[in-house]
Write a protein that holds these residues in place. Sequence first.
Motif, mmCIF file in Angstrom:
data_model
loop_
_atom_site.group_PDB
_atom_site.id
_atom_site.type_symbol
_atom_site.label_atom_id
_atom_site.label_comp_id
_atom_site.label_asym_id
_atom_site.label_seq_id
_atom_site.Cartn_x
_atom_site.Cartn_y
_atom_site.Cartn_z
ATOM 1 N N MET A 44 0.855 -1.193 0.000
ATOM 2 C CA MET A 44 0.000 0.000 0.000
ATOM 3 C C MET A 44 0.886 1.236 0.000
ATOM 4 O O MET A 44 1.798 1.349 0.820
ATOM 5 N N TYR A 45 0.608 2.143 -0.930
ATOM 6 C CA TYR A 45 1.392 3.380 -1.030
ATOM 7 C C TYR A 45 0.456 4.568 -1.167
ATOM 8 O O TYR A 45 -0.711 4.415 -1.538
ATOM 9 N N SER A 84 6.221 6.732 2.303
ATOM 10 C CA SER A 84 5.377 5.943 1.414
ATOM 11 C C SER A 84 5.518 6.414 -0.025
ATOM 12 O O SER A 84 5.496 5.606 -0.953
ATOM 13 N N LYS A 131 7.621 0.233 2.041
ATOM 14 C CA LYS A 131 6.457 -0.572 2.395
ATOM 15 C C LYS A 131 6.050 -0.280 3.837
ATOM 16 O O LYS A 131 6.845 0.185 4.648
ATOM 17 N N VAL A 132 4.793 -0.571 4.137
ATOM 18 C CA VAL A 132 4.228 -0.292 5.459
ATOM 19 C C VAL A 132 5.059 -0.916 6.588
ATOM 20 O O VAL A 132 5.366 -0.228 7.570
ATOM 21 N N LYS A 145 1.355 -0.758 12.153
ATOM 22 C CA LYS A 145 1.079 -0.875 10.720
ATOM 23 C C LYS A 145 -0.332 -0.389 10.398
ATOM 24 O O LYS A 145 -0.552 0.247 9.356
ATOM 25 N N GLU A 146 -1.259 -0.659 11.306
ATOM 26 C CA GLU A 146 -2.641 -0.220 11.085
ATOM 27 C C GLU A 146 -2.718 1.302 11.033
ATOM 28 O O GLU A 146 -3.437 1.870 10.211
ATOM 29 N N ARG A 157 -1.305 2.560 7.745
ATOM 30 C CA ARG A 157 -2.285 2.360 6.664
ATOM 31 C C ARG A 157 -3.399 3.390 6.747
ATOM 32 O O ARG A 157 -3.869 3.900 5.728
ATOM 33 N N HIS A 158 -3.813 3.702 7.967
ATOM 34 C CA HIS A 158 -4.855 4.710 8.174
ATOM 35 C C HIS A 158 -4.392 6.076 7.650
ATOM 36 O O HIS A 158 -5.147 6.773 6.959
ATOM 37 N N ILE A 167 -2.094 6.673 5.366
ATOM 38 C CA ILE A 167 -1.990 6.605 3.902
ATOM 39 C C ILE A 167 -3.369 6.723 3.261
ATOM 40 O O ILE A 167 -3.558 7.487 2.313
ATOM 41 N N ARG A 168 -4.352 5.995 3.806
ATOM 42 C CA ARG A 168 -5.713 6.075 3.268
ATOM 43 C C ARG A 168 -6.262 7.495 3.375
ATOM 44 O O ARG A 168 -6.839 8.024 2.429
#
Length: 123
Positions: free
Chosen positions: A3-4, A38, A43-44, A55-56, A59-60, A62-63
């Motif tokens: 995820m980027y 990113s 990578k995460v 990591k969560e 990702r949050h 990045i989203r």
Amino acid sequence: MAMYVRDITNEEGNKLHRIARKGADSVEVRRALVVLASAQKMKVPEISELYHMSKEHIRHIIRLFNEKGLDALKPQYGGGRPRTFTEEQRADIVELAQIPPKTLGLPFTHWSLSKLKEIAEQK
């Protein structure tokens, strides 16, 4: 699947670098660093190790950045617990606490929270 962040514009990149170097809010600085990492195709799990974040959470971030852009860097603090007392009640308690208990004919010289609560409930 890795995820980027989406491709960032030059203007966004400059602003992210400025925030990462000279930002006053530590939350914004850390989020800017995550987005920049990113954007460089880290990578995460690598970002997680580098910045000691879950990591969560990465990702949050990045989203959010992919959806909102630079607005995602600003923290969204919650409002907290609803107030227990109205402003009028608070003012009455503060006023009562400033009066020496002996003046009110009470048998003690200093207020404690429990004594203040007891007397305030009687009024």
